[in-house]
Design a protein around this motif. Structure first.
Motif, short mmCIF file in Angstrom:
data_model
loop_
_atom_site.label_atom_id
_atom_site.label_comp_id
_atom_site.label_asym_id
_atom_site.label_seq_id
_atom_site.Cartn_x
_atom_site.Cartn_y
_atom_site.Cartn_z
N UNK A 177 -10.88 1.32 -8.18
CA UNK A 177 -10.45 2.39 -7.29
C UNK A 177 -9.50 1.84 -6.24
N UNK A 178 -8.23 2.02 -6.49
CA UNK A 178 -7.19 1.68 -5.53
C UNK A 178 -6.04 2.64 -5.73
N UNK A 179 -5.19 2.75 -4.71
CA UNK A 179 -4.07 3.68 -4.77
C UNK A 179 -2.85 2.96 -5.33
N UNK A 180 -2.19 3.67 -6.24
CA UNK A 180 -0.95 3.15 -6.81
C UNK A 180 -0.20 4.30 -7.45
N UNK A 181 1.06 4.11 -7.68
CA UNK A 181 1.85 5.13 -8.35
C UNK A 181 1.20 5.47 -9.70
N UNK A 575 0.74 -8.37 -6.53
CA UNK A 575 -0.72 -8.53 -6.59
C UNK A 575 -1.40 -7.82 -5.42
N UNK A 576 -2.68 -7.58 -5.59
CA UNK A 576 -3.43 -6.79 -4.62
C UNK A 576 -3.38 -7.41 -3.22
N UNK A 577 -3.54 -8.71 -3.13
CA UNK A 577 -3.56 -9.32 -1.81
C UNK A 577 -2.24 -9.14 -1.08
N UNK A 578 -1.13 -9.17 -1.83
CA UNK A 578 0.16 -9.03 -1.16
C UNK A 578 0.43 -7.58 -0.76
#
Length: 967
Positions: A177-181, A575-578
Motif C-alpha cells: 500500500x503506497x501511492x504511485x501513478x 526507489x521507495x527511500x528516495x
C-alpha cells in the motif's frame, strides 16, 4: 464537560474510552490497549508498546460525539465492552482483542499468545529525511507495527484502494500500500462477514505478507540455463544482432536514478545493465533454474516496461504484458514450487525505449494458514490505531467508515455526463472547436478538459495560460459555457524554481528541496519541486495562487479541478527511500510517517479554498491519488496513466471495484487507456495516409468501443489518452460499428440521468456506493466473491463488459438470490446459473434483477438541457422493490440547507402495484407536475425491446401526492 473516570482492578474508564494495562506483554507486544466506543457498531482500538499513549491529531478521522450506551464488565483476566450491536473482549494478560456481533458470533479475532499485535521501534534513516532536515528527535522515531487476525476459510476481503493486478478477493493475497501513478493506497479492508477495519496510519503499509519481497538469490538456489549453480543466464541481443551474455544473481532493474551516490545509494537500477548496451529494439532473456527451499505456493512480483512474458517449467505464467518505459507497471502471479526441485524459469523481455525496466522478486514463503490470515503492517506510526466497523451488510460498514471519515458530497449533476479529454488540447481554439463539434453532431457531452502544459513551457506552476495559444481565457470559458459545457483544468502541486509561485512558497519554507538539491530536471528540461501540502499555511497560499490566476480571475468560470500527480510524484521510477527523501520533511513530520496522505491534505486546500471564495458553487476535484476520507472533500479519483491493452482494461474493473469498496464512491479511468502502444499509433498513421484500416487499427477501434461500453457504467464517464485522438469521430467514421457503439452508450447514459443523479443523492444521504462488486448485493452466494468481470451499477443494472479482442459472446453468472432480465430484450433467466450470452460488437450484456425500478429520462445532449419529464419507469416483476428519485438544484449547496426533493417508488409484487409516494421536500425550479410512464416487465412480456420512448405502459399525471398504480 468533565470526563467521568472510573477505576477497576484491570482497567480505567474515562468517558467512552477503556484503558487496559497488559499484565504479561511479550517482548514485542503491546503494554497498553485502549478501546474507544464510537457508536454501537464502531470501536476504536489503540495499542502501544510503551507505558503511555502519544498525543496526536488524525488526518482522516472527524471529531465524533461522545457515546455512552455501552457496558464494561470484568471476568477473570477478560474485560468486555458491549454495545447493543457488538462486543469487544480484551484479555488483560496478553492484550488479545476479539470482536463479536450482537448474537455472540465471532467477527474479528486476533491471533493468540499476544502475537496479534507486534511492535518494532523505527528510526527514520538519514537518507530518507530529505534536504529539509528539520525533524525533531521525536519526529524521527516511531513504531513499525503488525496486526494479525484469524480468518475462517469462507472469508473474503475487499478494498485497500486501487491496484492494477486484476485481483478482487484479497484473501490469501499480498498488496503493498503506497501511492504511485496508477496505484492508490487506502488503509481500509472490508470483509464479507460484514465488518471492516480502518487503520489510522499514513505510512507505507502492507496487506498480507508483512515482509518485503526478496531478490531471487535470497529466496532460491539459482542455476544458469546450462545447470551451473549461482546465477541465471542473462542474454542481451541488440537490434543489430550483437549479443552479450552474463550471469545474473537477481533480476532487479527497476529504477533510473540521478547521480545521488553521495546519499548512500545501494539500490540496483538500470545503470547496472550491461554498460553501453542499447536497450531500444533489443531482446533480453533471463533463463535458468530456481530451486525452492520448501514446497509452497510462491507469490511473485513482476515489474516491467516494454513487452514481457514469464515462463516457469514451460508454462506461460505471465502472458505478454506491455507498458511504456516512462511509466512501468507491476503484476503479481503465483506458482507452486516443489522442495529441492529445479524449476525452469524464462523471462522474455523486449525493452521499450532507451531506458526500460525489468524486475522479478518473490515474497517470503509462509504457510497457507499464515497467508490466509488478515494481516496489516505499517512501516511507521506513533502507535497502533485501528477502527473495527460492523454492519448488517456491507453498505452499513461503508456507512460506518464515512461516519468516521466524512460524508461524501452530492456531486454536481453535470459530472455524471460524458467528459471529453485528450493529452492534450493545445489551444483555446482546439477546446472550443471540439466542443462545438459535439454540439453540431448532437453527441451528448457535458465537460471538456484542459490537461497539462497550457502554461508557458518554462513556467510550470504559474497557473497562467500561455497567451499565444490562449489569447483570451475568459472568452474561451464563456464560449464553453455558452455551448452548455463545463470546463475542468489540470493543476499540479508542482512548481518550476523560476516561477513567482515557487518563490513565494519557498520563502515560507513550503517547498520540498531535495529535487532541487540533486538538480533533477523533468522531461521538459526544467527544474522544480512540489509544495508541502501538510502545512496549513502552504495550503492557503496554494489555493490563493490558484484563485488569483485561475478562479476568481476568470469569474469562477472553471468548473472543476484536475489535481494531477497528487501522490506526490516528484520523480518517476525511483526507489521507495528516495521518494521519501524527495517529499520531505513535511510540516507534520517525516515523509516516511506521512508517505501516503498527501492527496487528502492537497484536496483540503482546494475544497475549503473554493468554498471560502464562492461558497455556493459545488466543488469537484479529480485527483490521481486518494486516501481514506477523501470523499468528504468532493473528490473523485481516476486510475492514472494506464496502458491501452485489453489486460489494462480488465485491471480497471477490479481497480474501480476495490476503490469503491474502500469507501470512496466516485471513481473513473482513462477510457481507452492513456499510454499507447506504437503499433496502434502506426495503425492510425497508416489510415491517415491511405484511408485503409489495417489489423492494428481494427483492434484499436474495437478496444475503444469495448472500453466505452464498459465506461458508460462507472461513476465518471471520461475518455482520455495520448494520440491517437479520443473524440469519437477521430476513433472511427460514422458508419463504423465502433462509432455507433460509442454514441449508443453515450446516449443511453444520458437517458439514465434520473437514475444516476438519484444515486448521487443516495451517496450523500444514505452513504451509498454506485459501483458495486457483486458481493455487496449478493453476499452469501460464494460464487460472486471473486467475479472480476461483472458488477452492479446501482441497484438495477448488472454490467458485464467484454474485455477480450474479438469476443462476441461471453459467460455470465446470475447470482442466486434473484431472477434476471436482459436489459435490451427482457429475456428472463433464473438466478444461480451461469449462462452463455451474445455480446455483439455494439453491445455488452447488461442484466436487471427482479424487483428493480429503473428510471429513464428524455434524450439530452447535456445533463440539464431539459427537465426530467416525462420519466419512463420500468418495473421488473418477481420481487418487491423500491427506488427513490432524488432531485435538487444541481450545482449549488442548497441541498445542505434541506432544499431538495425525493419521490419514493415502491413495487408490491403480489398485487403488481406501484406506489408513488408523496413528494418530500422542495427546491427552486422543482417540477410540481410531471408525468411518469409506468412499464411493467414480467418473464411473459412480449415485444419488450428496450425503448423508453415507445414502451407501452400506464402514463400517470403526478402532482406530488401519493398515487397507487395497478399494473
Amino acid at each position: 464537560m468533565l470526563a467521568l473516570t472510573t477505576q477497576a482492578a484491570d482497567y480505567t474508564v474515562t468517558s467512552n474510552t477503556i484503558t487496559i494495562p497488559v499484565k504479561s506483554p511479550t517482548a514485542t507486544g503491546a503494554r497498553l490497549v485502549k478501546l474507544q466506543v464510537v457508536n454501537s457498531k464502531i470501536i476504536r482500538v489503540e495499542a502501544t508498546a510503551t507505558t503511555s499513549f502519544p498525543q496526536k491529531n488524525s488526518l482522516i478521522i472527524l471529531p465524533q460525539p461522545d457515546y455512552n450506551n455501552f457496558k464494561v464488565t470484568e471476568n477473570g483476566s477478560s474485560v468486555t465492552v458491549a454495545t447493543p450491536d457488538v462486543k469487544a473482549v480484551v484479555d488483560a494478560s496478553t492484550g488479545h482483542v476479539c470482536f463479536f456481533d450482537r448474537n455472540g458470533k465471532t467477527l474479528l479475532d486476533e491471533v493468540g499468545g499476544g502475537k496479534g499485535k507486534e511492535f518494532k521501534p523505527y528510526t527514520v534513516p538519514n537518507r530518507e529525511i530529505g534536504a529539509d532536515s528539520r525533524l525533531t528527535d521525536e519526529q524521527r522515531h516511531g513504531w513499525t507495527w503488525t496486526a494479525t487476525f484469524e480468518s475462517p476459510d469462507d472469508e473474503a476481503f475487499f478494498g485497500l484502494g486501487q491496484h492494477q493486478s486484476e485481483e478482487l478477493n484479497m484473501k490469501g493475497r499480498n498488496e503493498d500500500l503506497f501511492q504511485y501513478n496508477t496505484k492508490i493506497a487506502v488503509p481500509f479492508v472490508l470483509s464479507n462477514k460484514n465488518y471492516g477495519v480502518l487503520w489510522d496510519s499514513y505510512s507505507y503499509c502492507r496487506f498480507g505478507n508483512p515482509n518485503d519481497y526478496l531478490q531471487l538469490n535470497r529466496a532460491f538456489k539459482l542455476y544458469d540455463k546450462d545447470g551451473n549453480p549461482g546465477a541465471l543466464t542473462g542474454t542481451y541481443t541488440d537490434r543489430d544482432g550483437n549479443t552479450i551474455t552474463r550471469a545474473e544473481d537477481s533480476i532487479y532493474y527497476e529504477f533510473a536514478l540521478p547521480d545521488i551516490a553521495a546519499r548512500g545509494l545501494t539500490d540496483v537500477g538500470v545503470a547496472n545493465l550491461p554498460k553501453g548496451f542499447k536497450l531500444n529494439g533489443a531482446h533480453v532473456t533471463y533463463e535458468g533454474f530456481i530451486e525452492a527451499p520448501e514446497a509452497n505456493l510462491y507469490h511473485f512480483l513482476l515489474y516491467y516496461a516494454g513487452y514481457t512474458r514469464v515462463f516457469i517449467d514451460g508454462e506461460e505464467v505471465v502472458p505478454e504484458r506491455w507498458r511504456t518505459a516512462w511509466n512501468p507497471n507491476s503484476h503479481k502471479f503465483e506458482y507452486a514450487l516443489d522442495k529441492g526441485m529445479r524449476h525452469h524459469l524464462l523471462i522474455d523481455w523486449y525493452p521499450d525505449g532507451d531506458v526500460s525496466y525489468c524486475g522479478l522478486r518473490v515474497a517470503t514463503p509462509r504457510s497457507q494458514a499464515e497467508q490466509n490470515r488478515l494481516c496489516i503492517w505499517s512501516e511507521m506510526a506513533k502507535d497502533m490505531d485501528y477502527y473495527f466497523i460492523a454492519g448488517d451488510n456491507l453498505d452499513q460498514v461503508i456507512s460506518g467508515y464515512r461516519t468516521l471519515t466524512g460524508k461524501a458530497q452530492v456531486m454536481p449533476r453535470w459530472t455524471l455526463g460524458f467528459w471529453q479529454s485528450r493529452e492534450r488540447y493545445k489551444s483555446s481554439e482546439e477546446i472550443e472547436s471540439t466542443l462545438k463539434h459535439f454540439r453540431d453532431k448532437h453527441i451528448p457531452v457535458d465537460n471538456i478538459v484542459q490537461d497539462w502544459n497550457y502554461w508557458k513551457l518554462d513556467s510550470w506552476g504559474s497557473h497562467q495560460f500561455e497567451q499565444s495559444r490562449y489569447p483570451n481565457p475568459q472568452v474561451m470559458l464563456d464560449s464553453v459555457h455558452s455551448m452548455h459545457g463545463r470546463f475542468m483544468i489540470s493543476v499540479w502541486p508542482k512548481f518550476y524554481c523560476s516561477t513567482d509561485n515557487y518563490k513565494a512558497l519557498d520563502a515560507n519554507g513550503w517547498i520540498y528541496h531535495q529535487a532541487v538539491k540533486d538538480s533533477i530536471y523533468d522531461w521538459l528540461g526544467f527544474m522544480g519541486s512540489f509544495y508541502d501540502a501538510y502545512s496549513a499555511g502552504a495550503r492557503k497560499m496554494f489555493w490563493k495562487q490558484m484563485d488569483e490566476n485561475l478562479y476568481s480571475k476568470y469569474h469562477y468560470g472553471i468548473d472543476a479541478w484536475w489535481m494531477d500527480a497528487s501522490e506526490p510524484n516528484v520523480r518517476d521510477c525511483t526507489p521507495m527511500w528516495y521518494r521519501k527523501a524527495l517529499c520531505g520533511a513535511t510540516d507534520l513530520g517525516s515523509a516516511t510517517e506521512y508517505f501516503n496522505a498527501y492527496s487528502i491534505v492537497n484536496a483540503d486546500a482546494i475544497y475549503n479554498g473554493q468554498r471560502s471564495v464562492n461558497p455556493n458553487q459545488r466543488v469537484f476535484l479529480l485527483t490521481r491519488s486518494g486516501f481514506a476520507g477523501e470523499q468528504c472533500y468532493s473528490t473523485a479519483s481516476w486510475s492514472g496513466d494506464i496502458g491501452t491493452r485489453w489486460e489494462d482494461m480488465r485491471a480497471q474493473l477490479t481497480a474501480g471495484l476495490s476503490y469503491s469498496m474502500s469507501g470512496i464512491p466516485f471513481w473513473g479511468m482513462d477510457i481507452g487507456g492513456f499510454c499507447v502502444e506504437n503499433r496502434y499509433v502506426k495503425g492510425q498513421q497508416e489510415y491517415d495516409n491511405t484511408g485503409k484500416e489495417n489489423a492494428d487499427l481494427k483492434e484499436w477501434r474495437e478496444l475503444q468501443a469495448r472500453w466505452n461500453e464498459f465506461g458508460a457504467f462507472v461513476p465518471l464517464y471520461r475518455t482520455h489518452g495520448q494520440w491517437p485522438l479520443r473524440e469519437v469521430w477521430n476513433i472511427a467514421p460514422e458508419d463504423h460499428p465502433a462509432y455507433k457503439a460509442i454514441v449508443y452508450y453515450d446516449k443511453l447514459r444520458y437517458r439514465l440521468m434520473p437514475y444516476l443523479y438519484s444515486m448521487a443523492g443516495a451517496v450523500h444521504f444514505d452513504d451509498y456506493t454506485p459501483m458495486r462488486a457483486l458481493v455487496m448485493d449478493f453476499n452469501g452466494d460464494s460464487k460472486v466473491y471473486d467475479i472480476k468481470d461483472q458488477f452492479m451499477f446501482g441497484p438495477a443494472l448488472m454490467a458485464c463488459p467484454v474485455m477480450k479482442y474479438g469476443e462476441r459472446h461471453r459467460s455470465v453468472y446470475l447470482p442466486q438470490q434473484k431472477g434476471w432480465y436482459d436489459l435490451y430484450t427482457n429475456k428472463y433467466y433464473g438466478g444461480g446459473q451461469t449462462i452463455d450470452v451474445d455480446a455483439p460488437y455494439d453491445r455488452i450484456p447488461v442484466f436487471v434483477p427482479e424487483g428493480s425500478i429503473l428510471l429513464f429520462g428524455p434524450e439530452m445532449e447535456w445533463s440539464d438541457e431539459k427537465p426530467a419529464d416525462p420519466i419512463t419507469v420500468y418495473v421488473y416483476a418477481g420481487k418487491d422493490g423500491s427506488f427513490t428519485l432524488y432531485e435538487d438544484e444541481n450545482t449549488n449547496y442548497n441541498y445542505e440547507k434541506g432544499l431538495y426533493s425525493t419521490i419514493t417508488f415502491k413495487y408490491d409484487d403480489a398485487s403488481h402495484s406501484l406506489t408513488i409516494g408523496q413528494r418530500q421536500g422542495h427546491f427552486s425550479g422543482m417540477l410540481k407536475n410531471r408525468k411518469f410512464n409506468i412499464v411493467l416487465r414480467t418473464p411473459q412480456t412480449v415485444d419488450a425491446t428496450l425503448n423508453p420512448d415507445s414502451a407501452k405502459g400506464k402514463t400517470v399525471a403526478y402532482k406530488g401526492k401519493k398515487l397507487v398504480v395497478k399494473l
